[in-house]
Design an enzyme around this catalytic site. Structure first.
Site, PDB file in Angstrom:
ATOM      1  N   ASP A 292      -6.013   3.409   2.993  1.00 47.44           N
ATOM      2  CA  ASP A 292      -5.958   3.787   1.731  1.00 47.44           C
ATOM      3  C   ASP A 292      -6.164   5.607   1.849  1.00 47.44           C
ATOM      4  O   ASP A 292      -6.552   6.004   2.721  1.00 47.44           O
ATOM      5  CB  ASP A 292      -7.295   3.176   0.844  1.00 47.44           C
ATOM      6  CG  ASP A 292      -6.811   3.617  -0.613  1.00 47.44           C
ATOM      7  OD1 ASP A 292      -5.843   4.150  -1.040  1.00 47.44           O
ATOM      8  OD2 ASP A 292      -7.564   2.792  -1.437  1.00 47.44           O
TER       9      ASP A 292
HETATM   10  C1  NOJ Z   1      -5.657   5.043  -3.697  1.00 50.64           C
HETATM   11  C2  NOJ Z   1      -5.998   3.618  -4.274  1.00 50.64           C
HETATM   12  O1  NOJ Z   1      -7.085   3.144  -3.882  1.00 50.64           O
HETATM   13  C3  NOJ Z   1      -4.729   2.787  -3.839  1.00 50.64           C
HETATM   14  O2  NOJ Z   1      -4.902   1.622  -4.633  1.00 50.64           O
HETATM   15  C4  NOJ Z   1      -3.342   3.458  -3.844  1.00 50.64           C
HETATM   16  O3  NOJ Z   1      -2.327   2.396  -3.541  1.00 50.64           O
HETATM   17  C5  NOJ Z   1      -3.437   4.811  -3.154  1.00 50.64           C
HETATM   18  N1  NOJ Z   1      -4.325   5.668  -3.717  1.00 50.64           N
HETATM   19  C6  NOJ Z   1      -2.058   5.451  -3.404  1.00 50.64           C
HETATM   20  O4  NOJ Z   1      -1.792   5.875  -4.574  1.00 50.64           O
END
Ligand code: NOJ
Length: 736
Positions: A292
């Site tokens: 993430d």
């Molecule tokens: C952080 C988020 O937790 C996740 O769900 C998302 O896909 C990513 N950022 C990319 O934007």
């Protein structure tokens, strides 16, 4: 003469031989007739260490589409990187970056473009929490296919969706992004999303890669705060948080995103047990794991790495393949290898996983996206129809005293409230490519359905704050009407990432408005547009009917109006428990039985029962279930059997009924939940007609359970299967 002829023939043959050798020397990895694994190995053998490291690095590109900026953005985007998070709304920038990757890099490896397409690209549909309430996985699969088509045509190959984190704390803003509190429900919707996004094959023109997230147990974040600790025993990991992932993996999900949270002290993004032992060794999965956003660097905040170098080693060795926007891998991996602290084979494995996805998507053969005008890419009529039908099926009728709903078409309606003529708020969180102007507001939908002259609108107040100066206009509108529809709820940004709230009641200003309208004595219908379960104990007594519409997306107004008029009969059933108050959290249907029964152990100051339980939802019609019958009351492992129930529609409207099949074990070696959902089905039953709902039971799969190592077992003994309040006992005998 003969000699000359011979010479010519020789020349001809040798040129064609050379030509043929030329074709043969085309690199194997560029040859689509070769098996993917052969192509991967060939390409990997040609890559330098630096090329490999850049391949497992992701950055972002584009956020608006200002044509003058494109060249600059493209020039700043290193085409040797494995992937970009793509923000633009058409493929022009993508193609510019891709051209550099194909034509200007040594090996011409195409870039993979990802994006958060969470509930629709431009044709935004309901938030996932609402979608779970539809219990219609087939319709959801179709909606995901629409999202995939719009995404691929706009330059996106890969979505960071579905989010399948079982969530049991409505304070957590991300509860809006998943399919509620139940592992089985999340599992079935995970499969539907994977099939919808990825189609029959990833290389099809309208398929995009899915990404199961956030692996794993992110939904267990303490007290609903974001990015925090999650205390999860191995037992709970296996029986609650892993099943949706296992289902998504089996459905063929191409990628997984590792989570931010600590899983009992070990971060989701540096966890060899979940990322390697379970995913690779036990489930034999060969997809791509992306961290993430900045989750690698955050290992330092989580106090498991002292610096970015240690964090990089820890994440990569645990099983994180692709660095999302952290820049940790390109900064540190080469040095780690040179210092003998990291084996190149660990990098190779990660590189293989991203290359595999690119080959499967067909990016080596078709790296570019055809640049089409917007109207040929998004908002097609078939998509609009699908998301309208889906929105309707997500609506849950929570209350309907004296059958106030549906409303007759000739009634004078006062439409009141801060969300009644809203557009953007009805898109919900994570709708980056959604355009508020595409949304049909509830006011517009109501005028279309009930006639312009029958609907008057007064906003009354904002979503939050304390300005009640416009209550008077709302009162006037209410006084002139036969019935009042009050539309209340949350801002779309009150849920989603980093959007936790300690208070899940309606803002007091809105409650005040509702009570003021109630005092007119007019019958009040409450429409609720929100991204989480709300505590409605103080709200429900002040209206005659409540329709939970969640955040329904661009067809909101059409779907709502057609439901209020009875053209659609609401068929949603809750995928998440509505507590009475924050003090009851966590509260979910599949809890374990307490040691003492009766009132013992209950709260002294509040009922221990939820406000609305999992599976709850009314209909305009009346469904009457028969008793459950079974093909066998005594079974053993390996002996499948069938249970069925007949449902008659005795009411005045056609309607869809949802049958949820639960299993309860009387006694087992591990204390199991009071009941566990094992199957669900939804069917249309016309008024006066009956339908049979069948459920095929595999005893090990459906009556059995899982232990803290992931082993499935079935214990001989008594089990109850229940549906629609009816039960049947089944005895499992020891294996013959
Ligand atoms: C952080 C988020 O937790 C996740 O769900 C998302 O896909 C990513 N950022 C990319 O934007």
């Amino acid at each position: 003469m003969k000699r000359i002829k011979f010479l010519l023939l020789y020349l001809l043959l040798s040129t064609s031989a050379l030509f043929a050798t030329g074709i043969k020397t085309k690199p194997i990895y560029k040859d689509p007739s070769q098996p993917v694994e052969v192509r991967i190995n060939d390409l990997l053998n040609r890559m330098t260490l630096q090329e490999k490291i850049l391949q497992i690095t992701q950055s972002s590109a584009g956020s608006n589409d200002v044509p003058q900026n494109r060249l600059e953005v493209a020039q700043k985007s290193n085409p040797q990187l494995g992937s970009f998070i793509y923000g633009n709304e058409n493929a022009v920038l993508r193609n510019m970056i891709q051209k550099d990757a194909i034509e200007k890099t040594r090996l011409g490896i195409p870039v993979l473009f990802g994006c958060d397409i969470i509930h629709g690209y431009r044709t935004v549909y309901s938030i996932p929490l609402g979608i779970g309430c539809s219990w219609n996985t087939d319709l959801y699969r179709q909606a995901c296919s629409v999202a995939a088509r719009e995404s691929r045509l706009s330059g996106v190959d890969w979505t960071f969706s579905p989010m399948i984190d079982v969530a049991r704390d409505p304070r957590w803003g991300r509860i809006a992004e998943g399919y509620g509190e139940d592992p089985y429900t999340n599992a079935r919707f995970a499969e539907a999303a994977v099939k919808g996004f990825q189609g029959d094959t990833l290389s099809a023109p309208y398929s995009i890669a899915a990404c199961l997230k956030h692996y794993v147990a992110y939904g267990a974040s303490e007290a609903g705060r974001d990015y925090v600790y999650a205390e999860v025993s191995d037992q709970t990991l296996w029986d609650t948080y892993l099943p949706p992932y296992e289902a998504g993996v089996k459905a063929g999900a191409a990628s997984i995103m590792s989570s931010f949270n600590l899983i009992s002290g070990v971060p989701g993004s540096a966890n060899p047990y979940t990322l390697t032992e379970i995913l690779r060794n036990q489930w034999k999965w060969d997809g791509l794991v992306v961290a993430d956003y900045a989750a690698i660097d955050q290992l330092i905040n989580q106090h498991v790495a002292a610096n970015r170098k240690e964090a990089s080693k820890l994440a990569l060795e645990s099983g994180v393949n692709l660095d999302m926007c952290d820049n940790c891998y390109p900064e540190n991996l080469e040095a780690l290898v040179n210092e003998g602290k990291l084996d190149v084979s660990t990098i190779d494995n990660a590189v293989k996983n991203i290359l595999r996805l690119k080959f499967r998507l067909g990016l080596f053969e078709s790296p570019y996206t055809k640049e089409l005008p917007e109207k040929s890419r998004v908002m097609q009529q078939d998509g609009l129809n699908i998301v309208k039908n889906l929105a309707e099926e997500t609506f849950v009728l929570l209350k309907n005293d004296k059958n106030l709903l549906p409303l007759q078409k000739d009634k004078k309606i006062a439409l009141i409230g801060p969300l009644a003529d809203e557009k953007g708020e009805l898109l919900g969180c994570w709708s980056g490519h959604g355009h508020p102007e595409d949304v049909v507001s509830i006011f517009t939908g109501m005028k279309q359905e009930f006639g312009e002259s029958n609907v008057v609108f007064a906003k009354g107040c904002e979503i939050d704050g304390n300005d009640s100066t416009h209550f008077g206009e709302a009162l006037q509108a209410a006084n002139r009407a036969d019935v009042v529809v009050v539309c209340l709820g949350e801002h779309s940004w009150w849920t989603g990432e980093s959007a936790s709230r300690s208070d899940i009641t309606l803002p007091s200003l809105q409650l005040h408005l509702l009570k003021t309208i109630e005092n007119t004595g007019k019958p009040v219908v409450l429409l609720l547009a929100n991204g989480r379960p709300l505590a409605l104990e103080d709200v429900a007594p002040h209206c005659k009917a409540i329709l939970e519409i969640w955040q329904p997306g661009i067809q909101a107004g059409v779907a709502v109006a057609q439901t209020l008029s009875g053209t659609n009969n609401p068929s949603g059933r809750l995928d998440v428990t509505f507590p009475r108050s924050v003090g009851q959290i966590p509260i979910y249907y599949d809890r374990r039985n307490p040691a003492r029964t009766g009132e013992m152990g209950h709260y002294q100051d509040i009922s221990s029962d939820p406000m609305y339980e999992f599976g709850y939802g009314l209909s305009y019609t009346q469904f009457t279930p028969s008793d459950i019958t079974t093909s066998s009351v005594t079974v053993h492992e390996g002996q499948p059997f069938q249970v069925e129930i007949n449902v008659t529609n005795n009411g005045q409207y056609d309607g869809k009924e949802v049958v949820q099949w639960f299993v309860s074990a009387k006694a087992d070696k591990i204390a199991r939940p009071i009941k566990e959902l094992r199957f669900f089905d939804k069917q249309m039953i016309k008024k006066g007609e009956a339908k049979t709902f069948k459920c095929n039971i595999d005893p090990l799969r459906d009556l059995g359970f899982v232990d803290n190592k992931g082993h499935h077992f079935l214990t001989a003994g008594d089990y109850t299967i229940s549906a629609l309040g009816k039960n049947i006992q089944i005895t499992v005998t020891p294996k013959p």
